[in-house]
Design an enzyme around this catalytic site. Structure first.
Site, PDB file in Angstrom:
ATOM      1  N   ALA A 166       0.853  -1.197   0.000  1.00 56.84           N
ATOM      2  CA  ALA A 166       0.000   0.000   0.000  1.00 56.84           C
ATOM      3  C   ALA A 166       0.885   1.242   0.000  1.00 56.84           C
ATOM      4  O   ALA A 166       1.967   1.239   0.595  1.00 56.84           O
ATOM      5  CB  ALA A 166      -0.871  -0.012   1.252  1.00 56.84           C
ATOM      6  N   GLY A 208       0.918  -5.542   0.169  1.00 55.84           N
ATOM      7  CA  GLY A 208       0.050  -5.614  -1.012  1.00 55.84           C
ATOM      8  C   GLY A 208       0.816  -5.970  -2.279  1.00 55.84           C
ATOM      9  O   GLY A 208       0.231  -6.516  -3.224  1.00 55.84           O
ATOM     10  N   GLU A 255       0.899  -9.592  -2.224  1.00 60.92           N
ATOM     11  CA  GLU A 255      -0.471 -10.073  -2.454  1.00 60.92           C
ATOM     12  C   GLU A 255      -0.838 -10.015  -3.940  1.00 60.92           C
ATOM     13  O   GLU A 255      -1.509 -10.897  -4.462  1.00 60.92           O
ATOM     14  CB  GLU A 255      -1.464  -9.253  -1.627  1.00 60.92           C
ATOM     15  CG  GLU A 255      -1.312  -9.518  -0.133  1.00 60.92           C
ATOM     16  CD  GLU A 255      -2.249  -8.652   0.680  1.00 60.92           C
ATOM     17  OE1 GLU A 255      -1.932  -7.462   0.841  1.00 60.92           O
ATOM     18  OE2 GLU A 255      -3.297  -9.152   1.133  1.00 60.92           O
ATOM     19  N   GLU A 306       2.299  -6.738   7.353  1.00 58.00           N
ATOM     20  CA  GLU A 306       1.177  -5.913   7.812  1.00 58.00           C
ATOM     21  C   GLU A 306       0.960  -5.928   9.324  1.00 58.00           C
ATOM     22  O   GLU A 306       0.667  -4.890   9.921  1.00 58.00           O
ATOM     23  CB  GLU A 306      -0.126  -6.338   7.119  1.00 58.00           C
ATOM     24  CG  GLU A 306      -0.240  -5.853   5.684  1.00 58.00           C
ATOM     25  CD  GLU A 306       0.357  -6.807   4.672  1.00 58.00           C
ATOM     26  OE1 GLU A 306       1.132  -7.701   5.079  1.00 58.00           O
ATOM     27  OE2 GLU A 306       0.058  -6.663   3.477  1.00 58.00           O
TER      28      GLU A 306
END
Ligand code: COA
Length: 259
Positions: A65, A110, A113, A133
């Site tokens: 992110a 992310g 991910e 995270e």
């Protein structure tokens, strides 16, 4: 303003490049929306036989992110962002042709991910992978808690997420988190295209059928086997199946047409 996402063609492969190197290709609202838009545009392009997702530069595939953008968001906006991960990035794990992540550097949060949503992962041997995270007081929110255990098993996924442990590329290869490593000095995109050649030049109907059947592996066995049978039938009456048998008998490479 430079585009946050570059979309190019290399032969029959579409190459998407996360293009925010000044932020380690972190996922901003704009970049997530651009990925969604690219997926919708590619879905309509039947000539695309594989999608390669990579990052600009030699340092980061994607650092997760965009934490600078995130620090200016209220809770409702963060929730909105999490929803947009589903709507804009969901296509990566269900696209009609394989999606391959080419990790040119760190893949964190992310960023990892994104790579987990893809069908295959190629990485430079210097890449670093992790889901940190929980150390930031949150959890993976773009599918990490679901994709990772499916890929490497529950115990390893718990270790990576609960301990926030970062893995070197060689270790990631060892547990199947990465499929193929490329020397850091080599041209990653060229090597990834070479790796993907059997997909891009293979029999289109067989490739699509195999992908559909493989993705059904999360279903109960009987249902998965039923999907496999249906998918096989999709190839059974094809000219490509006959061509495969002919080419074998004539000791020559097959010429597939997707018919
Ligand atoms: N969001 C926004 N900006 C980011 C970023 C992120 N996720 N990750 C890095 N950047 C920015 C840095 O703030 C820095 O900007 P600055 O030059 O304005 O200070 C720039 O990218 C370079 O990062 P830097 O940390 O100096 O580079 P590095 O090579 O030492 O380390 C990383 C690179 C990716 C390992 C490190 O930046 C990092 O750990 N980032 C956070 C990753 C993370 O925890 N992601 C999970 C989010 S849930």
């Amino acid at each position: 303003m430079t585009e946050a996402l570059r979309v190019e063609r290399r032969a029959n492969a579409a190459v998407l490049t996360l293009n925010r190197p000044e932020r380690q290709n972190a996922l901003s609202r704009e970049l997530v929306a651009a990925l969604g838009q690219a997926g919708r545009a590619l879905a309509a392009d039947e000539s695309v036989r594989a999608v390669i997702l990579t990052g600009e530069g030699r340092k980061a595939f994607c650092a997760g992110a965009d934490l600078k953008e995130r620090s200016g968001m209220n809770e409702a906006e963060v929730l909105e962002m999490l929803r947009s991960y589903r709507s804009e990035l969901g296509w990566l794990s269900s696209f009609r042709v394989p999606v391959i992540a080419a990790l040119n550097g760190v893949a964190l949060g992310g960023g990892l991910e994104l790579a987990l949503a893809c069908d295959l992962r190629v990485a430079v041997d210097t890449a670093l992978l992790g889901l940190p995270e929980t150390s930031l007081g949150i959890i993976p929110g773009a599918g990490g808690t679901q994709y990772l255990p499916r890929l490497v098993g529950a115990a390893r996924a718990k270790e990576l997420i609960l301990l926030g442990r970062r893995l070197a590329a060689t270790e990631a290869l060892g547990i199947g988190l990465v499929n193929h490593l490329v020397d850091d000095d080599a041209d990653l995109l060229t090597e990834t295209l070479n790796y993907a050649r059997p997909i891009v030049e293979g029999a289109p109907l067989a490739q699509a059928a195999a992908l559909e059947a493989l993705r059904a592996a999360e279903l109960p066995l009987e249902e998965g086997l039923a999907v496999e049978l249906r998918a096989y039938e999709g190839c059974l009456y094809s000219e490509d199946r006959r061509e495969g048998l002919r080419a074998f008998a004539e000791k020559r490479p097959p010429k597939y047409t997707g018919k």
